[in-house]
Motif scaffolding. Structure first.
Motif, PDB file in Angstrom:
ATOM      1  N   ALA A 260       0.843  -1.218   0.000  1.00  0.00           N
ATOM      2  CA  ALA A 260       0.000   0.000   0.000  1.00  0.00           C
ATOM      3  C   ALA A 260       0.870   1.258   0.000  1.00  0.00           C
ATOM      4  O   ALA A 260       0.494   2.280  -0.592  1.00  0.00           O
ATOM      5  CB  ALA A 260      -0.935  -0.013   1.202  1.00  0.00           C
ATOM      6  N   ALA A 261       2.034   1.174   0.629  1.00  0.00           N
ATOM      7  CA  ALA A 261       2.910   2.354   0.710  1.00  0.00           C
ATOM      8  C   ALA A 261       3.500   2.739  -0.649  1.00  0.00           C
ATOM      9  O   ALA A 261       4.074   3.817  -0.798  1.00  0.00           O
ATOM     10  CB  ALA A 261       4.032   2.082   1.718  1.00  0.00           C
ATOM     11  N   LEU A 262       3.371   1.874  -1.628  1.00  0.00           N
ATOM     12  CA  LEU A 262       3.932   2.168  -2.954  1.00  0.00           C
ATOM     13  C   LEU A 262       3.004   3.010  -3.823  1.00  0.00           C
ATOM     14  O   LEU A 262       3.376   3.432  -4.914  1.00  0.00           O
ATOM     15  CB  LEU A 262       4.265   0.854  -3.688  1.00  0.00           C
ATOM     16  CG  LEU A 262       5.405   0.063  -3.071  1.00  0.00           C
ATOM     17  CD1 LEU A 262       5.492  -1.313  -3.717  1.00  0.00           C
ATOM     18  CD2 LEU A 262       6.719   0.811  -3.242  1.00  0.00           C
ATOM     19  N   GLU A 263       1.793   3.247  -3.337  1.00  0.00           N
ATOM     20  CA  GLU A 263       0.845   4.012  -4.164  1.00  0.00           C
ATOM     21  C   GLU A 263       1.397   5.413  -4.442  1.00  0.00           C
ATOM     22  O   GLU A 263       1.758   6.144  -3.534  1.00  0.00           O
ATOM     23  CB  GLU A 263      -0.520   4.124  -3.461  1.00  0.00           C
ATOM     24  CG  GLU A 263      -1.479   4.960  -4.279  1.00  0.00           C
ATOM     25  CD  GLU A 263      -2.915   4.948  -3.748  1.00  0.00           C
ATOM     26  OE1 GLU A 263      -3.164   4.328  -2.701  1.00  0.00           O
ATOM     27  OE2 GLU A 263      -3.769   5.572  -4.420  1.00  0.00           O
ATOM     28  N   SER A 264       1.462   5.767  -5.706  1.00  0.00           N
ATOM     29  CA  SER A 264       1.950   7.105  -6.088  1.00  0.00           C
ATOM     30  C   SER A 264       1.062   7.734  -7.149  1.00  0.00           C
ATOM     31  O   SER A 264       1.234   8.894  -7.508  1.00  0.00           O
ATOM     32  CB  SER A 264       3.368   6.977  -6.648  1.00  0.00           C
ATOM     33  OG  SER A 264       3.317   6.193  -7.846  1.00  0.00           O
ATOM     34  N   GLY A 265       0.152   6.941  -7.709  1.00  0.00           N
ATOM     35  CA  GLY A 265      -0.699   7.448  -8.781  1.00  0.00           C
ATOM     36  C   GLY A 265      -0.008   7.453 -10.137  1.00  0.00           C
ATOM     37  O   GLY A 265      -0.590   7.874 -11.138  1.00  0.00           O
ATOM     38  N   GLU A 266       1.228   6.972 -10.152  1.00  0.00           N
ATOM     39  CA  GLU A 266       2.022   7.013 -11.394  1.00  0.00           C
ATOM     40  C   GLU A 266       1.508   5.977 -12.396  1.00  0.00           C
ATOM     41  O   GLU A 266       1.378   4.797 -12.065  1.00  0.00           O
ATOM     42  CB  GLU A 266       3.464   6.668 -11.000  1.00  0.00           C
ATOM     43  CG  GLU A 266       4.513   6.948 -12.009  1.00  0.00           C
ATOM     44  CD  GLU A 266       5.867   6.420 -11.492  1.00  0.00           C
ATOM     45  OE1 GLU A 266       6.645   5.965 -12.325  1.00  0.00           O
ATOM     46  OE2 GLU A 266       6.109   6.448 -10.253  1.00  0.00           O
ATOM     47  N   ARG A 267       1.239   6.438 -13.615  1.00  0.00           N
ATOM     48  CA  ARG A 267       0.794   5.529 -14.681  1.00  0.00           C
ATOM     49  C   ARG A 267       1.965   5.138 -15.564  1.00  0.00           C
ATOM     50  O   ARG A 267       2.874   5.945 -15.778  1.00  0.00           O
ATOM     51  CB  ARG A 267      -0.236   6.227 -15.586  1.00  0.00           C
ATOM     52  CG  ARG A 267      -1.559   6.542 -14.942  1.00  0.00           C
ATOM     53  CD  ARG A 267      -2.484   7.250 -15.941  1.00  0.00           C
ATOM     54  NE  ARG A 267      -3.747   7.590 -15.328  1.00  0.00           N
ATOM     55  CZ  ARG A 267      -4.802   6.770 -15.284  1.00  0.00           C
ATOM     56  NH1 ARG A 267      -4.756   5.592 -15.871  1.00  0.00           N
ATOM     57  NH2 ARG A 267      -5.915   7.127 -14.683  1.00  0.00           N
TER      58      ARG A 267
END
Ligand code: NDP
Length: 276
Positions: A260-267
């Motif tokens: 979960a801590a990896l969420e960045s919104g990066e596509r």
């Protein structure tokens, strides 16, 4: 041929889809044949291609050469945005079937909503026709957000069976997953490994080491636990095999917190609202 290794999920039309399949984006047509034969030998039963990938012929040859029974396989392809609109989509579908050398596909998807063209509702009506003709067993969409799906719901009579979207730990897609769940649509994760760019994440490496697994296996396990259909791509036989070895371990709450801590919104890909 081996026994299939992936469980199946039931779609909203009552048909089943193998939860873990093979993606073949960027696999050259000639190589696709060998990759598909290898994958089926290893236990894959679901293959995800697209008209845009320019490898439907190679995929079709691989299916034929594998010796698998057609009924044992789940083959998905997609209509590209340059063939949106009712008639163009019907024609594009026939071309895809011809290249695949199949009588039907298991799943036909609208590849992108391409909202600037404003034709995806007519495109969807073509998919409804293709399904009622029995040429695609199930129909779905890809890269649709809730507001695109709302329009289909308001203006047509069939809900998509799946919504294939970019989804990985950096882009967990909470909102679209919730929309899909509330509307009985299965979420399918494309670029589930973020095109391989996730595999060097040190925090994921630690989770993988703890389980005696690879990072790819940890991410795929996470995807399966979310209830996603998932279609990792590899051209290498050993990776095809190891990406299937995800049914013998479980992630715990600490692992999920790391992910979960990896969420960045990066596509890795485009935002569907602004693509064509
Ligand atoms: P993935 O997230 O599946 O990553 C694929 C990359 O990871 C490749 O470079 C592959 O290299 C590498 N890889 C795979 N397994 C391993 C492993 N075990 N260890 C190390 N590296 C690994 O990316 P894709 O973009 O291909 O997405 C998967 C599928 O989703 C596509 O093939 C396609 O079917 C679909 N898709 C759909 C889209 C849509 O708009 N609907 C858009 C993009 C993809 P190698 O091949 O060398 O092993």
């Amino acid at each position: 041929m081996t026994t299939p290794l992936s469980p199946s999920l039931t779609m909203n039309d009552g048909l089943e889809i193998p939860q873990l399949g093979l993606g073949v984006y960027k696999v050259p047509d000639l190589e696709a044949t060998r990759v598909v034969v290898d994958a089926i030998e290893l236990g894959y039963r679901h293959i995800d291609t697209a008209a845009f990938y320019d490898n439907e012929r190679g995929v079709g040859r691989g299916i034929a050469e594998s010796g698998a029974q057609r009924a044992d396989l789940f083959v998905a392809t997609k209509v590209w945005h340059d063939r949106h609109g009712y008639d163009a989509t019907l024609a594009s579908f026939e071309e895809s079937l011809g290249r695949l050398g199949l009588e039907y596909v298991d799943l036909y998807l609208i590849h992108w909503p391409a909202p600037a063209q404003d034709k995806y509702v007519d495109t969807w009506r073509a998919l409804e026709q293709i399904r009622s003709d029995g040429r695609a067993r199930s129909i779905g969409v890809s890269n649709f957000k809730g507001h695109h799906l709302d329009r289909l719901a308001a203006e047509t009579s069939t809900a998509p069976a799946v919504n294939q979207i970019e989804l990985h730990p950096r882009l967990p897609q909470l909102e679209t997953r919730q929309y899909d769940r509330e509307h009985g649509i299965l979420t399918e994760a494309w670029s589930p490994l973020a095109r391989g760019t996730l595999l060097d994440e040190p925090t994921l490496a630690a989770v993988a080491a703890k389980h005696g697994k690879t990072v790819a296996q940890v991410v795929l396990r996470w995807q399966l636990d979310l209830g996603n259909v998932v279609i990792p791509k590899s051209v290498r036989r050993e990776r095809l095999a190891s990406n299937l070895e995800v049914f013998d371990f479980a992630l715990d709450a600490d692992d999920l917190a790391v992910i979960a801590a990896l969420e960045s919104g990066e596509r890795t890909g485009k935002d569907p609202d602004f693509f064509f």
